[in-house]
Each structure stands twice: as structure tokens, then as C-alpha cells.
Design a protein around this motif. Structure first.
Motif, PDB file in Angstrom:
ATOM      1  N   ILE A   2       2.075  -1.582   4.541  1.00  0.00           N
ATOM      2  CA  ILE A   2       1.484  -0.271   4.313  1.00  0.00           C
ATOM      3  C   ILE A   2       2.570   0.771   4.539  1.00  0.00           C
ATOM      4  N   LEU A   3       2.818   1.580   3.535  1.00  0.00           N
ATOM      5  CA  LEU A   3       3.811   2.650   3.598  1.00  0.00           C
ATOM      6  C   LEU A   3       3.094   3.975   3.807  1.00  0.00           C
ATOM      7  N   LEU A   4       3.512   4.708   4.819  1.00  0.00           N
ATOM      8  CA  LEU A   4       2.882   5.979   5.157  1.00  0.00           C
ATOM      9  C   LEU A   4       3.915   7.091   5.230  1.00  0.00           C
ATOM     10  N   GLY A   5       3.524   8.266   4.779  1.00  0.00           N
ATOM     11  CA  GLY A   5       4.293   9.457   5.065  1.00  0.00           C
ATOM     12  C   GLY A   5       3.812  10.053   6.379  1.00  0.00           C
ATOM     13  N   ILE A  33      -0.693  -3.599  -5.958  1.00  0.00           N
ATOM     14  CA  ILE A  33      -0.489  -2.228  -5.491  1.00  0.00           C
ATOM     15  C   ILE A  33      -1.815  -1.595  -5.087  1.00  0.00           C
ATOM     16  N   PHE A  34      -1.805  -0.923  -3.939  1.00  0.00           N
ATOM     17  CA  PHE A  34      -2.971  -0.196  -3.435  1.00  0.00           C
ATOM     18  C   PHE A  34      -2.503   1.169  -2.920  1.00  0.00           C
ATOM     19  N   TRP A  35      -3.475   2.002  -2.567  1.00  0.00           N
ATOM     20  CA  TRP A  35      -3.153   3.316  -2.010  1.00  0.00           C
ATOM     21  C   TRP A  35      -3.849   3.487  -0.672  1.00  0.00           C
ATOM     22  N   ALA A  36      -3.105   3.990   0.323  1.00  0.00           N
ATOM     23  CA  ALA A  36      -3.675   4.258   1.642  1.00  0.00           C
ATOM     24  C   ALA A  36      -4.653   5.420   1.587  1.00  0.00           C
ATOM     25  N   ALA A  40      -2.398  -4.347   9.373  1.00  0.00           N
ATOM     26  CA  ALA A  40      -1.357  -4.758   8.427  1.00  0.00           C
ATOM     27  C   ALA A  40      -0.294  -5.625   9.094  1.00  0.00           C
ATOM     28  N   SER A  41       0.337  -6.462   8.288  1.00  0.00           N
ATOM     29  CA  SER A  41       1.471  -7.245   8.784  1.00  0.00           C
ATOM     30  C   SER A  41       2.665  -6.359   9.091  1.00  0.00           C
ATOM     31  N   ASN A  42       2.830  -5.332   8.261  1.00  0.00           N
ATOM     32  CA  ASN A  42       3.937  -4.396   8.439  1.00  0.00           C
ATOM     33  C   ASN A  42       3.466  -2.994   8.081  1.00  0.00           C
ATOM     34  N   VAL A  43       3.858  -2.028   8.887  1.00  0.00           N
ATOM     35  CA  VAL A  43       3.619  -0.622   8.599  1.00  0.00           C
ATOM     36  C   VAL A  43       4.954   0.097   8.686  1.00  0.00           C
ATOM     37  N   VAL A  62       0.856  -1.190   0.000  1.00  0.00           N
ATOM     38  CA  VAL A  62       0.000   0.000   0.000  1.00  0.00           C
ATOM     39  C   VAL A  62       0.888   1.235   0.000  1.00  0.00           C
ATOM     40  N   LEU A  63       0.667   2.113  -0.974  1.00  0.00           N
ATOM     41  CA  LEU A  63       1.481   3.314  -1.131  1.00  0.00           C
ATOM     42  C   LEU A  63       0.753   4.538  -0.586  1.00  0.00           C
TER      43      LEU A  63
END
Length: 269
Positions: free
Chosen positions: A154-157, A76-79, A205-208, A47-48
Motif C-alpha cells: 500500500i502506497l500512501l502520501g 491495481i487498487f486505490w487506497a 498490508a504486507s508492506n506500507v 494500492v495507489l
């Protein structure tokens, strides 16, 4: 890397002297999780987010990752996403396509962007429906503790105000517990109409990984990571607390400049 450390329930800290080191460590982290997920499940659901994150992922389309990552297994997904046309300058999809997805051999049908021709409310409903279909087929795992999707990463700014995805301080969207994807029409940052994952989905999520660079993010990083008193605002980034997954913070020295000394001295690597 300057150091890697842990901080109580706030996850693992990875603080870097330079942006180049951060980019390399982030690429390593993503590639390792991709490899593990593909070996275990046959898929990698990632997740981007928007902002500077895509630029910081740029090492992935360089050697060795461009050759070693199994891109055909990525979904690919978006948060969060701005409810604008996919070719609009504000589109997170466009940002990711131009900055990353067009440079790696992703399968086009594995890229799940929003329906940009409907209202914010309908776009959120449509996006949740599409994710539910992929959970049924286990392309996206399901959480063991609730019915939420369990994305592999999930990748977060991190916003200057402490927002993550399009979950802004003191916004009612922070209280959503039933929906996987919700919508807002009053974003404090333009454009006003957006869809966003809710906190239960992020925390399943498994990983953030939360990525922040620059001194403008230092106060938000402090409020999100350090032990702070009740007089301090509860920012959305502090509400990121994976139930069973792993949380990692990727910071440069500037973003980490206001962290408590006890935190910085907690060196484990």
C-alpha cells in the motif's frame, strides 16, 4: 541516499538528498516487492494513492523497470478515491492512468477502480465487494490475524495535516473497524465525497510505504514518526502501524527537516 535508518515502532526511514534519488529508491523498492510477490504468490497487489505520489513513481516506466517488472501480474487498487467521474480532473484513477498506467503494459482487467456512477456510500460498498471476491480467489491475500485483505504493498502520501488516504484528523472514519472500505461526504479538502480504505485494512498490508516531499510536509512527518508528547495531536499518519507488515518512510531532506536529531543519527545503511 543520505541514509536509511529505523525508529522504534515507526518503521524504516529512507531520507534522500534529491527527488531523483527518492524516485529511484522508490522504484527499486516497488520492483523488489513485485518480484518477490510474483515468485511467492503469482500476483502482486499494489494500492495507489493520489497527490504527488504518482509523479514520484515515474522511474517505473523507464529502464530497467519497464523491461524487468512482470506487469502482467500486477493488480491495481486505490487506497482512496474521489467520487467523481473517471475522466474528472480530481479523479485519482485519472491521475494514475495518465501518469503511470498508460505507460506500462498493465492488464486492463487487473485495474480495479471504483464505480463512478453511484453514491459515495454505494461506491464504497461496491469496492469492498469487489475486493472480497479477489480475496476469495487469493489474488489478494488474507491477513493471518483478522479477515482483512493483506495487500502486498500500500502506497500512501502524507497530507500537510497528517492525513493518509482520505482518513483526516478527528474524522469518524478513523474509528471504523468493521468495514474494509468506508465513505465520507464531508472531506475537509475538496471534493467532499470520497471512499477510503480503513485503518484495519491499511495496517493489515504486507508492506506500507509513506512518501512525503517538501518542507510543507515536515511538521506532519515529525508528528507521524518522532516520539511526541500527549499534548501533540494524534494524526492519522501516526495510526499507520502495520500489524505484521513492514512500514517504510520515503522522505526528502525538506520533509525530514523537523525530525529529531536522535532519529537522524540512527544510521544503519
Amino acid at each position: 541516499m543520505d541514509f536509511s535508518g529505523g525508529h522504534k515502532n515507526r518503521g524504516e526511514l529512507r531520507i534522500h538528498e534529491s527527488l531523483d534519488e527518492l524516485r529511484t529508491d522508490l522504484a527499486d523498492h516497488i520492483a523488489e516487492l513485485s518480484d518477490a510477490s510474483v515468485k511467492e504468490r503469482g500476483y502482486f497487489s499494489i494500492v495507489l494513492s493520489g497527490g504527488s505520489l504518482i509523479g514520484l513513481m515515474g522511474k517505473l516506466f523507464e529502464a530497467p523497470y519497464i523491461k524487468t517488472v512482470d506487469w502482467s501480474k500486477w493488480y491495481i487498487f486505490w487506497a482512496d478515491e474521489r467520487v467523481v467521474a473517471k475522466n474528472h480532473a480530481d479523479s485519482n484513477y485519472k491521475l494514475a492512468k495518465d501518469g503511470l498506467l498508460s505507460k506500462v503494459p498493465i492488464v486492463h482487467s487487473h485495474v480495479h477502480s471504483i464505480n463512478d456512477s453511484v453514491s459515495a456510500e454505494d461506491a464504497a460498498d461496491d469496492y469492498e465487494f469487489s475486493i472480497r471476491q479477489l480475496v476469495k480467489t487469493r489474488v489478494v491475500s488474507v491477513s493471518e490475524i483478522n479477515d482483512c485483505p493483506k495487500f502486498d504493498l500500500i502506497l500512501l502520501g502524507l497530507g500537510q495535516d497528517g492525513h493518509v488516504a482520505s482518513l483526516f484528523p478527528n474524522h469518524s472514519a478513523l474509528n471504523e473497524r468493521e468495514e474494509w472500505v468506508t465513505f465520507i461526504t464531508d472531506s475537509p479538502k475538496p471534493p467532499p465525497e470520497r471512499i477510503t480504505f480503513t485503518l484495519p485494512v491499511i495496517n493489515s498490508a504486507s508492506n506500507v510505504a509513506v512518501v512525503a516531499t517538501g518542507d510543507s510536509k515536515a511538521e506532519a512527518a515529525h508528528l507521524a514518526i518522532d516520539v511526541v508528547g500527549p499534548e501533540c495531536p494524534l494524526i492519522p499518519a501516526r495510526m499507520v502501524q502495520p500489524a505484521t507488515g513492514k512500514l517504510v518512510w520515503f522522505l526528502d531532506k525538506l520533509a525530514a527537516s523537523k525530525l529529531e536529531d536522535s532519529n537522524l543519527n540512527n544510521k544503519v545503511g
